[in-house]
Design a protein around this motif. Structure first.
Motif, PDB file in Angstrom:
ATOM      1  N   GLU A  11      33.565  28.212  27.439  1.00 16.91           N
ATOM      2  CA  GLU A  11      33.110  28.617  26.109  1.00 16.91           C
ATOM      3  C   GLU A  11      32.606  30.060  26.182  1.00 16.91           C
ATOM      4  OE1 GLU A  11      33.333  26.907  23.288  1.00 16.91           O
ATOM      5  OE2 GLU A  11      34.316  25.286  24.387  1.00 16.91           O
ATOM      6  N   PRO A  12      32.822  30.849  25.129  1.00 15.43           N
ATOM      7  CA  PRO A  12      32.279  32.214  25.127  1.00 15.43           C
ATOM      8  C   PRO A  12      30.760  32.193  25.312  1.00 15.43           C
ATOM      9  CG  PRO A  12      33.821  31.911  23.322  1.00 15.43           C
ATOM     10  CD  PRO A  12      33.594  30.564  23.933  1.00 15.43           C
ATOM     11  N   SER A  13      30.233  33.176  26.023  1.00 17.02           N
ATOM     12  CA  SER A  13      28.800  33.231  26.279  1.00 17.02           C
ATOM     13  C   SER A  13      28.252  34.586  25.844  1.00 17.02           C
ATOM     14  CB  SER A  13      28.530  33.032  27.771  1.00 17.02           C
ATOM     15  OG  SER A  13      27.182  33.292  28.072  1.00 17.02           O
ATOM     16  N   SER A  14      27.072  34.549  25.248  1.00 18.77           N
ATOM     17  CA  SER A  14      26.432  35.810  24.850  1.00 18.77           C
ATOM     18  C   SER A  14      25.944  36.563  26.086  1.00 18.77           C
ATOM     19  CB  SER A  14      25.254  35.518  23.916  1.00 18.77           C
ATOM     20  OG  SER A  14      24.302  34.711  24.594  1.00 18.77           O
ATOM     21  N   CYS A  15      25.952  35.888  27.241  1.00 15.68           N
ATOM     22  CA  CYS A  15      25.467  36.501  28.478  1.00 15.68           C
ATOM     23  C   CYS A  15      26.507  37.412  29.123  1.00 15.68           C
ATOM     24  CB  CYS A  15      25.057  35.408  29.461  1.00 15.68           C
ATOM     25  SG  CYS A  15      24.028  36.020  30.795  1.00 15.68           S
ATOM     26  N   LEU A  16      27.758  37.309  28.672  1.00 16.18           N
ATOM     27  CA  LEU A  16      28.813  38.140  29.230  1.00 16.18           C
ATOM     28  C   LEU A  16      29.835  38.426  28.146  1.00 16.18           C
ATOM     29  CD1 LEU A  16      29.889  39.439  31.855  1.00 16.18           C
ATOM     30  CD2 LEU A  16      31.184  37.336  32.244  1.00 16.18           C
ATOM     31  N   SER A  17      29.908  39.678  27.722  1.00 15.85           N
ATOM     32  CA  SER A  17      30.827  40.003  26.629  1.00 15.85           C
ATOM     33  C   SER A  17      31.872  41.049  27.006  1.00 15.85           C
ATOM     34  CB  SER A  17      30.036  40.482  25.409  1.00 15.85           C
ATOM     35  OG  SER A  17      29.240  41.593  25.768  1.00 15.85           O
ATOM     36  N   VAL A  18      31.598  41.842  28.063  1.00 17.84           N
ATOM     37  CA  VAL A  18      32.529  42.904  28.465  1.00 17.84           C
ATOM     38  C   VAL A  18      32.592  42.960  29.990  1.00 17.84           C
ATOM     39  CG1 VAL A  18      33.030  45.384  28.364  1.00 17.84           C
ATOM     40  CG2 VAL A  18      31.949  44.276  26.421  1.00 17.84           C
ATOM     41  N   VAL A  19      33.803  43.085  30.537  1.00 17.78           N
ATOM     42  CA  VAL A  19      33.955  43.289  31.977  1.00 17.78           C
ATOM     43  C   VAL A  19      35.060  44.314  32.232  1.00 17.78           C
ATOM     44  CG1 VAL A  19      33.252  40.926  32.595  1.00 17.78           C
ATOM     45  CG2 VAL A  19      35.682  41.451  32.335  1.00 17.78           C
ATOM     46  N   ALA A  20      34.967  44.968  33.368  1.00 16.69           N
ATOM     47  CA  ALA A  20      36.070  45.780  33.887  1.00 16.69           C
ATOM     48  C   ALA A  20      36.526  45.072  35.158  1.00 16.69           C
ATOM     49  CB  ALA A  20      35.589  47.193  34.198  1.00 16.69           C
ATOM     50  N   PHE A  21      37.829  45.123  35.432  1.00 17.20           N
ATOM     51  CA  PHE A  21      38.319  44.460  36.635  1.00 17.20           C
ATOM     52  C   PHE A  21      39.469  45.252  37.238  1.00 17.20           C
ATOM     53  CE2 PHE A  21      41.255  42.932  33.459  1.00 17.20           C
ATOM     54  CZ  PHE A  21      42.458  42.778  34.130  1.00 17.20           C
ATOM     55  N   LYS A  22      39.759  44.934  38.502  1.00 15.91           N
ATOM     56  CA  LYS A  22      40.886  45.541  39.191  1.00 15.91           C
ATOM     57  C   LYS A  22      41.464  44.505  40.145  1.00 15.91           C
ATOM     58  CE  LYS A  22      42.160  49.496  42.056  1.00 15.91           C
ATOM     59  NZ  LYS A  22      41.656  50.606  42.853  1.00 15.91           N
ATOM     60  N   THR A  23      42.792  44.389  40.182  1.00 16.95           N
ATOM     61  CA  THR A  23      43.432  43.495  41.135  1.00 16.95           C
ATOM     62  C   THR A  23      44.042  44.311  42.264  1.00 16.95           C
ATOM     63  OG1 THR A  23      45.585  43.527  40.019  1.00 16.95           O
ATOM     64  CG2 THR A  23      44.013  41.844  39.305  1.00 16.95           C
ATOM     65  N   LEU A  24      44.166  43.680  43.420  1.00 19.01           N
ATOM     66  CA  LEU A  24      44.801  44.314  44.573  1.00 19.01           C
ATOM     67  C   LEU A  24      45.526  43.222  45.342  1.00 19.01           C
ATOM     68  CD1 LEU A  24      45.043  46.905  46.380  1.00 19.01           C
ATOM     69  CD2 LEU A  24      43.075  46.022  47.634  1.00 19.01           C
ATOM     70  N   ILE A  25      46.790  43.432  45.666  1.00 19.86           N
ATOM     71  CA  ILE A  25      47.561  42.401  46.365  1.00 19.86           C
ATOM     72  C   ILE A  25      48.091  42.913  47.690  1.00 19.86           C
ATOM     73  CG2 ILE A  25      49.766  42.936  45.213  1.00 19.86           C
ATOM     74  CD1 ILE A  25      50.195  39.833  45.168  1.00 19.86           C
ATOM     75  N   ASN A  26      48.093  42.023  48.684  1.00 26.34           N
ATOM     76  CA  ASN A  26      48.648  42.330  50.001  1.00 26.34           C
ATOM     77  C   ASN A  26      49.341  41.101  50.551  1.00 26.34           C
ATOM     78  OD1 ASN A  26      48.124  45.090  51.102  1.00 26.34           O
ATOM     79  ND2 ASN A  26      46.062  44.571  50.408  1.00 26.34           N
ATOM     80  N   GLY A  27      50.324  41.326  51.424  1.00 29.62           N
ATOM     81  CA  GLY A  27      50.991  40.215  52.091  1.00 29.62           C
ATOM     82  C   GLY A  27      52.269  39.757  51.432  1.00 29.62           C
ATOM     83  N   LEU A  28      52.731  40.475  50.399  1.00 28.69           N
ATOM     84  CA  LEU A  28      54.009  40.092  49.792  1.00 28.69           C
ATOM     85  C   LEU A  28      55.123  40.300  50.809  1.00 28.69           C
ATOM     86  CD1 LEU A  28      53.691  41.711  46.248  1.00 28.69           C
ATOM     87  CD2 LEU A  28      53.425  39.309  46.846  1.00 28.69           C
ATOM     88  N   ILE A  73      35.726  37.394  26.092  1.00 25.00           N
ATOM     89  CA  ILE A  73      35.223  38.552  26.832  1.00 25.00           C
ATOM     90  C   ILE A  73      36.213  39.705  26.693  1.00 25.00           C
ATOM     91  CG2 ILE A  73      34.623  39.427  29.141  1.00 25.00           C
ATOM     92  CD1 ILE A  73      33.973  36.475  29.883  1.00 25.00           C
ATOM     93  N   LEU A  74      35.725  40.860  26.285  1.00 21.44           N
ATOM     94  CA  LEU A  74      36.555  42.064  26.250  1.00 21.44           C
ATOM     95  C   LEU A  74      36.722  42.556  27.677  1.00 21.44           C
ATOM     96  CD1 LEU A  74      34.980  43.984  23.240  1.00 21.44           C
ATOM     97  CD2 LEU A  74      37.180  42.789  23.275  1.00 21.44           C
ATOM     98  N   SER A  75      37.945  42.905  28.066  1.00 15.64           N
ATOM     99  CA  SER A  75      38.154  43.335  29.450  1.00 15.64           C
ATOM    100  C   SER A  75      39.041  44.572  29.497  1.00 15.64           C
ATOM    101  CB  SER A  75      38.801  42.204  30.264  1.00 15.64           C
ATOM    102  OG  SER A  75      40.082  41.908  29.750  1.00 15.64           O
ATOM    103  N   SER A  76      38.837  45.342  30.560  1.00 14.57           N
ATOM    104  CA  SER A  76      39.708  46.493  30.799  1.00 14.57           C
ATOM    105  C   SER A  76      40.075  46.494  32.268  1.00 14.57           C
ATOM    106  CB  SER A  76      39.001  47.800  30.429  1.00 14.57           C
ATOM    107  OG  SER A  76      37.871  47.993  31.257  1.00 14.57           O
ATOM    108  N   ASN A  77      41.332  46.814  32.537  1.00 18.41           N
ATOM    109  CA  ASN A  77      41.782  46.925  33.912  1.00 18.41           C
ATOM    110  C   ASN A  77      41.466  48.343  34.351  1.00 18.41           C
ATOM    111  OD1 ASN A  77      43.030  46.845  36.337  1.00 18.41           O
ATOM    112  ND2 ASN A  77      45.079  46.475  35.553  1.00 18.41           N
ATOM    113  N   ASP A  78      40.400  48.499  35.109  1.00 18.68           N
ATOM    114  CA  ASP A  78      39.869  49.820  35.411  1.00 18.68           C
ATOM    115  C   ASP A  78      40.284  50.295  36.789  1.00 18.68           C
ATOM    116  OD1 ASP A  78      38.171  52.122  35.718  1.00 18.68           O
ATOM    117  OD2 ASP A  78      36.997  51.302  34.069  1.00 18.68           O
ATOM    118  N   LYS A  79      41.078  51.360  36.827  1.00 20.96           N
ATOM    119  CA  LYS A  79      41.582  51.885  38.098  1.00 20.96           C
ATOM    120  C   LYS A  79      40.491  52.575  38.919  1.00 20.96           C
ATOM    121  CE  LYS A  79      45.750  50.683  36.912  1.00 20.96           C
ATOM    122  NZ  LYS A  79      46.299  49.422  37.397  1.00 20.96           N
TER     123      LYS A  79
END
Length: 194
Positions: A11-28, A73-79
């Motif tokens: 469920e949406p929470s007032s405790c977390l409304s915005v995040v920035a994230f980044k993914t990184l992959i290895n082993g392909l 949650i609003l999110s941005s993929n932040d480099k």
């Protein structure tokens, strides 16, 4: 699977409304391509490093964004990564490993231009680190193992192909669990408005 994940809807929470994230992959696994000569007899086999190793992966990015959106949650993929100065930043490191025997089966199938079955055991880990205002909040590692018969041209890893729904659900469950942990940690630190 460690820790155990649940398929509960967040469920949406007032405790977390915005995040920035980044993914990184290895082993392909390396990409294998073949070229057949005009006489149909000679085949050139080219093995090249997968272009996404050590990079963000667009499919991981999209699936993470979907879970954040579903959770309100609003999110941005932040480099910028950990250089994100304000707010919550989530670093998602995906590591894939697989048996050399399973990979050898794929290579032989490609070389012979046939379909050879091979038993594949693949391991996938997600090492997730969370920061708030550039300060470390917590880190959690999720492990996943899959044993299956591999038939060319099925894709090795779990979250990419249409046939790999279980792996996609697992990855989304990881993101949901991380969100729950961020909310719990912020409440514990009394950083929530309620």
């Amino acid at each position: 699977m460690d820790p155990a994940l649940s398929r509960n809807h967040l469920e949406p929470s007032s405790c977390l409304s915005v995040v920035a994230f980044k993914t990184l992959i290895n082993g392909l696994p390396p990409d294998i391509s073949t070229e057949q000569s005009s006489d149909g007899k000679r085949t050139n086999i080219k093995v090249t490093e997968d272009k996404y190793n050590g990079q963000s992966h667009p499919i991981l990015d999209v699936m993470a964004k979907e879970v954040f959106n579903e959770s309100g949650i609003l999110s941005s993929n932040d480099k910028q990564g950990t250089e994100v100065a304000k707010g919550i930043f989530i670093q998602i490191n995906n590591q894939i490993s697989f048996s050399s025997l399973g990979y050898a089966g794929r290579l032989l199938s490609t070389m012979s231009l046939g379909i050879l079955p091979s038993r594949l055991t693949s391991f996938e880990s997600f090492d997730v680190s969370v920061f708030e205002d550039q300060k470390f909040l917590f880190r959690k590692t999720y492990l996943h193992e899959v044993k299956s018969w591999l038939w060319l041209p099925l894709i090795f890893f779990f979250w990419v192909g249409e046939d790999q729904k279980e792996g996609q659900l697992y990855y989304k469950d990881v993101i949901k669990d991380v969100i729950s942990n961020v909310i719990a940690k912020r409440k514990e630190l009394k950083k929530c408005s309620k």
